[in-house]
Design a protein around this motif. Structure first.
Motif, PDB file in Angstrom:
ATOM      1  N   HIS A  44     -43.044  20.326  33.877  1.00 58.64           N
ATOM      2  CA  HIS A  44     -43.530  19.468  34.785  1.00 58.64           C
ATOM      3  C   HIS A  44     -43.422  17.865  34.377  1.00 58.64           C
ATOM      4  O   HIS A  44     -42.534  17.577  34.887  1.00 58.64           O
ATOM      5  CB  HIS A  44     -45.277  19.901  34.810  1.00 58.64           C
ATOM      6  CG  HIS A  44     -45.535  21.082  35.528  1.00 58.64           C
ATOM      7  ND1 HIS A  44     -45.342  22.247  35.085  1.00 58.64           N
ATOM      8  CD2 HIS A  44     -46.338  21.012  36.507  1.00 58.64           C
ATOM      9  CE1 HIS A  44     -45.628  23.179  36.001  1.00 58.64           C
ATOM     10  NE2 HIS A  44     -46.327  22.361  37.128  1.00 58.64           N
ATOM     11  N   ASP A 101     -41.670  20.991  38.603  1.00 60.31           N
ATOM     12  CA  ASP A 101     -42.969  20.817  39.416  1.00 60.31           C
ATOM     13  C   ASP A 101     -43.427  19.638  39.663  1.00 60.31           C
ATOM     14  O   ASP A 101     -43.602  18.805  38.634  1.00 60.31           O
ATOM     15  CB  ASP A 101     -43.853  22.168  39.204  1.00 60.31           C
ATOM     16  CG  ASP A 101     -43.401  23.381  39.553  1.00 60.31           C
ATOM     17  OD1 ASP A 101     -42.312  23.505  39.579  1.00 60.31           O
ATOM     18  OD2 ASP A 101     -44.113  24.531  39.648  1.00 60.31           O
ATOM     19  N   ASP A 102     -43.813  19.173  40.883  1.00 60.93           N
ATOM     20  CA  ASP A 102     -44.882  18.324  41.314  1.00 60.93           C
ATOM     21  C   ASP A 102     -44.100  16.843  41.686  1.00 60.93           C
ATOM     22  O   ASP A 102     -44.535  16.090  42.212  1.00 60.93           O
ATOM     23  CB  ASP A 102     -45.782  17.927  40.402  1.00 60.93           C
ATOM     24  CG  ASP A 102     -46.613  19.336  40.090  1.00 60.93           C
ATOM     25  OD1 ASP A 102     -46.510  20.230  40.724  1.00 60.93           O
ATOM     26  OD2 ASP A 102     -47.476  19.411  38.979  1.00 60.93           O
ATOM     27  N   HIS A 155     -42.383  21.614  47.208  1.00 61.29           N
ATOM     28  CA  HIS A 155     -43.610  22.073  46.728  1.00 61.29           C
ATOM     29  C   HIS A 155     -44.925  21.664  47.694  1.00 61.29           C
ATOM     30  O   HIS A 155     -45.950  21.485  47.356  1.00 61.29           O
ATOM     31  CB  HIS A 155     -43.924  21.152  45.299  1.00 61.29           C
ATOM     32  CG  HIS A 155     -44.762  21.929  44.500  1.00 61.29           C
ATOM     33  ND1 HIS A 155     -44.914  23.312  44.100  1.00 61.29           N
ATOM     34  CD2 HIS A 155     -45.611  21.442  43.221  1.00 61.29           C
ATOM     35  CE1 HIS A 155     -45.622  23.559  43.150  1.00 61.29           C
ATOM     36  NE2 HIS A 155     -46.030  22.568  42.686  1.00 61.29           N
ATOM     37  N   HIS A 159     -49.968  20.256  48.380  1.00 60.59           N
ATOM     38  CA  HIS A 159     -50.141  20.971  47.163  1.00 60.59           C
ATOM     39  C   HIS A 159     -51.437  21.716  46.946  1.00 60.59           C
ATOM     40  O   HIS A 159     -51.632  22.374  46.216  1.00 60.59           O
ATOM     41  CB  HIS A 159     -50.075  19.708  45.922  1.00 60.59           C
ATOM     42  CG  HIS A 159     -49.956  20.381  44.523  1.00 60.59           C
ATOM     43  ND1 HIS A 159     -50.553  20.394  43.586  1.00 60.59           N
ATOM     44  CD2 HIS A 159     -48.954  21.145  44.136  1.00 60.59           C
ATOM     45  CE1 HIS A 159     -50.177  20.654  42.249  1.00 60.59           C
ATOM     46  NE2 HIS A 159     -48.970  21.249  42.679  1.00 60.59           N
TER      47      HIS A 159
HETATM   48 ZN   LIG Z   1     -47.690  21.953  41.213  1.00 60.70          ZN
END
Ligand SMILES: [Zn+2]
Length: 283
Positions: A44, A101-102, A155, A159
């Motif tokens: 992340h 991710d993110d 993603h 979210h």
């Molecule tokens: Zn996420």
């Protein structure tokens, strides 16, 4: 009695040999993707600013990339992963697909330059509503990295877990995010990471309908061509201070440790077996 004892010893010996054999198989075969699948590493944040369970220090991230480099691991592209999952083509030795991710801005500030230094590339899963917000990537950064071989996936827009939407809502989250990423990078976007790893049959169906080829979860494990392409495991490396030893162990045994994680989750799910789950480690 004597007879029983030698019988018991025989069985014990057989079990020990079997366990040692399985262990050796996993250990020595653990880098052969034909035997043990492809690990998709899941990160992340990479920064020194925060100490959350999602954050990894740049120096630790660098130590991990250096280890991969020095031990002949190769980061693969989405195209290579796709060919492998369709049972076509062959991968370089010790393949890994590196993912984030993110879409944190630190992926651009720290992770990307470190990966570049070791000749690696990876995939970043972006959240549309957080793009250009403080702490997150800008589209200019995305374009710059994309032109240099980094890859991107969806993603979603918000979210929020896709399981919390009705079918129309799911469609919107899937289709609009895909279209936005494709417009900004000029490249096809057919990889998605489900927010919080959550999905159900309807979500899988709509993901396929929207034109995605692969959906990733946050379940631990490696990926094989015969796995469901919309329920793909990854190897998590985002729980704060993952020690280097732990990193190596998890990378090597991710095919094996997945079994323990799944057993743990299975037992933790039922009231009756909950106490049992505490005794099953999650390596
Ligand atoms: Zn996420």
């Amino acid at each position: 009695m004597k007879k029983f004892f030698s019988w018991f010893l025989g069985i014990l010996f057989t079990v020990i040999v079997l366990v040692a054999g399985i262990f050796a198989y996993w250990y020595f075969g653990s880098t052969n993707y034909h035997l043990t699948g492809v690990p998709v590493l899941n990160y992340h944040q990479v920064n020194n600013r925060y100490e959350t369970c999602l954050t990894m220090k740049p120096e630790n991230f660098e130590a991990q990339m250096k280890y991969l480099h020095d031990n002949d691991y190769h980061s693969i592209t989405q195209e290579q992963f796709d060919a492998y999952m369709r049972g076509e083509g062959s991968l370089p030795d010790r393949p890994v697909l590196i993912t984030f991710d993110d879409g944190y801005v630190d992926n651009y500030e720290f992770a990307y330059p470190i990966m570049k230094k070791y000749g690696f590339r990876g995939t970043i899963f972006l959240i549309m509503n957080l793009m250009e917000k403080p702490g997150y990537l800008t589209w200019n950064m995305v374009k710059e990295m994309s032109d240099d071989g980094m890859e991107f996936g969806s993603h979603t827009i918000s979210h929020k877990p896709l399981t919390s939407f009705d079918r129309d809502g799911v469609r919107k989250e899937l289709q609009e995010s895909k279209a936005m990423i494709e417009a900004r990078t000029g490249k096809v976007c057919n990889f998605i990471a489900f927010p919080e790893g959550k999905f159900n049959a309807m979500v899988m169906e709509e993901t396929k309908n929207a034109g995605y080829d692969y959906g990733f979860t946050v379940e631990t494990g490696r990926d094989f061509p015969w796995d469901d392409h919309y329920d793909l495991d990854r190897v998590p490396f985002f729980e704060g201070p993952v020690s280097f030893k732990h990193f190596r162990f998890r990378l090597t045994f991710s095919a094996f440790s997945a079994l323990l994680w799944k057993t743990h989750a299975y037992f933790a799910n039922m009231e009756m077996t909950k106490p049992l789950a505490e005794h099953i480690p999650q390596p």
